[in-house]
Design a protein around this motif. Sequence first.
Motif, PDB file in Angstrom:
ATOM      1  N   GLU A  24       0.828  -1.212   0.000  1.00 64.69           N
ATOM      2  CA  GLU A  24       0.000   0.000   0.000  1.00 64.69           C
ATOM      3  C   GLU A  24       0.866   1.267   0.000  1.00 64.69           C
ATOM      4  N   TYR A  25       2.009   1.198   0.673  1.00 65.20           N
ATOM      5  CA  TYR A  25       2.890   2.367   0.777  1.00 65.20           C
ATOM      6  C   TYR A  25       3.797   2.530  -0.439  1.00 65.20           C
ATOM      7  N   GLN A  26       3.835   1.541  -1.317  1.00 62.40           N
ATOM      8  CA  GLN A  26       4.698   1.569  -2.503  1.00 62.40           C
ATOM      9  C   GLN A  26       6.134   1.987  -2.127  1.00 62.40           C
ATOM     10  N   PRO A  27       6.745   1.231  -1.232  1.00 64.94           N
ATOM     11  CA  PRO A  27       8.061   1.641  -0.721  1.00 64.94           C
ATOM     12  C   PRO A  27       9.200   1.327  -1.690  1.00 64.94           C
ATOM     13  N   ASP A  28      10.326   1.991  -1.451  1.00 66.12           N
ATOM     14  CA  ASP A  28      11.552   1.626  -2.150  1.00 66.12           C
ATOM     15  C   ASP A  28      12.023   0.261  -1.664  1.00 66.12           C
ATOM     16  N   LEU A  29      11.777  -0.015  -0.387  1.00 63.22           N
ATOM     17  CA  LEU A  29      12.102  -1.331   0.166  1.00 63.22           C
ATOM     18  C   LEU A  29      11.384  -1.493   1.504  1.00 63.22           C
ATOM     19  N   PHE A  30      11.322  -2.740   1.969  1.00 63.74           N
ATOM     20  CA  PHE A  30      10.794  -3.002   3.303  1.00 63.74           C
ATOM     21  C   PHE A  30      11.710  -3.973   4.028  1.00 63.74           C
ATOM     22  N   LEU A  31      11.647  -3.918   5.354  1.00 63.46           N
ATOM     23  CA  LEU A  31      12.426  -4.807   6.203  1.00 63.46           C
ATOM     24  C   LEU A  31      11.476  -5.492   7.180  1.00 63.46           C
ATOM     25  N   SER A  32      11.496  -6.813   7.206  1.00 68.54           N
ATOM     26  CA  SER A  32      10.729  -7.561   8.186  1.00 68.54           C
ATOM     27  C   SER A  32      11.677  -7.946   9.318  1.00 68.54           C
ATOM     28  N   ILE A  33      11.394  -7.465  10.523  1.00 68.14           N
ATOM     29  CA  ILE A  33      12.315  -7.597  11.652  1.00 68.14           C
ATOM     30  C   ILE A  33      11.899  -8.755  12.548  1.00 68.14           C
ATOM     31  N   HIS A  34      12.847  -9.666  12.799  1.00 68.88           N
ATOM     32  CA  HIS A  34      12.577 -10.861  13.599  1.00 68.88           C
ATOM     33  C   HIS A  34      13.764 -11.196  14.496  1.00 68.88           C
ATOM     34  N   LEU A  35      13.513 -12.152  15.409  1.00 73.46           N
ATOM     35  CA  LEU A  35      14.559 -12.759  16.224  1.00 73.46           C
ATOM     36  C   LEU A  35      14.448 -14.268  16.061  1.00 73.46           C
ATOM     37  N   ASN A  36      15.576 -14.940  16.175  1.00 72.89           N
ATOM     38  CA  ASN A  36      15.635 -16.369  15.920  1.00 72.89           C
ATOM     39  C   ASN A  36      15.580 -17.165  17.220  1.00 72.89           C
ATOM     40  N   SER A  37      15.385 -18.460  17.088  1.00 71.61           N
ATOM     41  CA  SER A  37      15.412 -19.354  18.238  1.00 71.61           C
ATOM     42  C   SER A  37      15.781 -20.749  17.769  1.00 71.61           C
ATOM     43  N   VAL A  69      20.356 -12.482   7.241  1.00 67.74           N
ATOM     44  CA  VAL A  69      19.439 -11.735   6.375  1.00 67.74           C
ATOM     45  C   VAL A  69      18.969 -12.653   5.245  1.00 67.74           C
ATOM     46  N   PHE A  70      17.654 -12.679   5.035  1.00 71.81           N
ATOM     47  CA  PHE A  70      17.040 -13.515   4.011  1.00 71.81           C
ATOM     48  C   PHE A  70      16.445 -12.652   2.910  1.00 71.81           C
ATOM     49  N   TYR A  71      16.530 -13.137   1.682  1.00 72.41           N
ATOM     50  CA  TYR A  71      15.957 -12.448   0.527  1.00 72.41           C
ATOM     51  C   TYR A  71      15.133 -13.449  -0.281  1.00 72.41           C
ATOM     52  N   TYR A  72      14.194 -12.930  -1.073  1.00 73.03           N
ATOM     53  CA  TYR A  72      13.380 -13.812  -1.894  1.00 73.03           C
ATOM     54  C   TYR A  72      14.245 -14.466  -2.959  1.00 73.03           C
ATOM     55  N   LYS A  73      14.087 -15.760  -3.112  1.00 78.21           N
ATOM     56  CA  LYS A  73      14.990 -16.550  -3.942  1.00 78.21           C
ATOM     57  C   LYS A  73      15.006 -16.133  -5.409  1.00 78.21           C
ATOM     58  N   LYS A  74      13.963 -15.440  -5.877  1.00 78.20           N
ATOM     59  CA  LYS A  74      13.911 -15.038  -7.282  1.00 78.20           C
ATOM     60  C   LYS A  74      14.279 -13.571  -7.496  1.00 78.20           C
ATOM     61  N   SER A  75      14.788 -12.922  -6.468  1.00 80.41           N
ATOM     62  CA  SER A  75      15.062 -11.488  -6.550  1.00 80.41           C
ATOM     63  C   SER A  75      16.561 -11.188  -6.457  1.00 80.41           C
ATOM     64  N   GLU A  76      17.135 -10.748  -7.571  1.00 83.66           N
ATOM     65  CA  GLU A  76      18.549 -10.351  -7.564  1.00 83.66           C
ATOM     66  C   GLU A  76      18.741  -9.047  -6.794  1.00 83.66           C
ATOM     67  N   ASP A  77      17.763  -8.136  -6.906  1.00 87.04           N
ATOM     68  CA  ASP A  77      17.838  -6.903  -6.121  1.00 87.04           C
ATOM     69  C   ASP A  77      17.766  -7.218  -4.633  1.00 87.04           C
ATOM     70  N   SER A 106      15.190 -17.444   0.292  1.00 89.05           N
ATOM     71  CA  SER A 106      14.049 -17.983   1.025  1.00 89.05           C
ATOM     72  C   SER A 106      12.769 -17.755   0.240  1.00 89.05           C
ATOM     73  N   SER A 107      11.724 -18.489   0.620  1.00 88.56           N
ATOM     74  CA  SER A 107      10.399 -18.246   0.049  1.00 88.56           C
ATOM     75  C   SER A 107       9.414 -17.897   1.156  1.00 88.56           C
ATOM     76  N   PHE A 108       9.914 -17.228   2.218  1.00 83.76           N
ATOM     77  CA  PHE A 108       9.021 -16.769   3.276  1.00 83.76           C
ATOM     78  C   PHE A 108       7.846 -15.995   2.660  1.00 83.76           C
ATOM     79  N   TYR A 109       6.670 -16.175   3.217  1.00 84.39           N
ATOM     80  CA  TYR A 109       5.469 -15.558   2.646  1.00 84.39           C
ATOM     81  C   TYR A 109       5.631 -14.052   2.466  1.00 84.39           C
ATOM     82  N   ILE A 110       6.160 -13.378   3.466  1.00 85.12           N
ATOM     83  CA  ILE A 110       6.260 -11.920   3.417  1.00 85.12           C
ATOM     84  C   ILE A 110       7.168 -11.457   2.287  1.00 85.12           C
ATOM     85  N   LEU A 111       8.096 -12.296   1.849  1.00 85.15           N
ATOM     86  CA  LEU A 111       8.997 -11.956   0.750  1.00 85.15           C
ATOM     87  C   LEU A 111       8.405 -12.302  -0.607  1.00 85.15           C
TER      88      LEU A 111
END
Length: 222
Positions: free
Chosen positions: A109-122, A132-140, A165-170
């Motif tokens: 909705e915000y049409q951003p230049d980029l977004f960051l999904s912030i998490h912690l691991n366990s 840091v994870f990126y969508y597997k089909k995105s070179e950018d 990764s193929s995380f849903y948010i990506l």
Amino acid sequence: MKKMMSFIILFALCTCLYKPVIHVSSSQLLNQRVIVLDPGHGGLDNGASIAGVDEDELNLKISFALKEELESRGATVYMTRTDDQDMTRRNYNYSKQDDMYLRALKIDEYQPDLFLSIHLNSSNSSAWGSQVFYYKKSEDGKRLADSIHNQMKILTGTRKNISSSSFYILRATQSLGVLIECGFLSNANERGQLKSRSYHKKLATVISDGIQDYFQALSAPL
């Protein structure tokens, strides 16, 4: 008279060729960039919960610190959530699918230049390090992840590499983005750091540095 004319011509040529050095202040480096922060989890979904420390709460605190840092550099920053609620904003019948669907919609909705999904691991207590994870089909996405990772590892000392990764948010968003695991709550040493407000500011600084590196590389001459 000839010497005077020669001097005037030489001065004019030097004036034309001279290119002043423009110093860009830190408050200008991300001007006109729109960035969305997505603090993971929230509401009935605490994410990882170790020793009384909930991931969703720290994700939000880190995101607020990151928002402040990015805005100080000129960026326009939006957040998918700003309180302890998931995107459905209901305290019953929690649906992860609904939450993630609404997050993706809000980001785009915000049409951003980029977004960051912030998490912690366990994981097990010996696992540690940011990643840091990126969508597997995105070179950018891969370039963005690499830029952020290279700055984060200066602070976190991580030995992990960026990962596709193929995380849903990506995969579900139309926007360029990465998912950042800032550290492991399951590691006692990292958990202590991740609870610290001063460490949140340090994370915000290195992540912002990585974003600047990404944009600067885009604008660099070939």
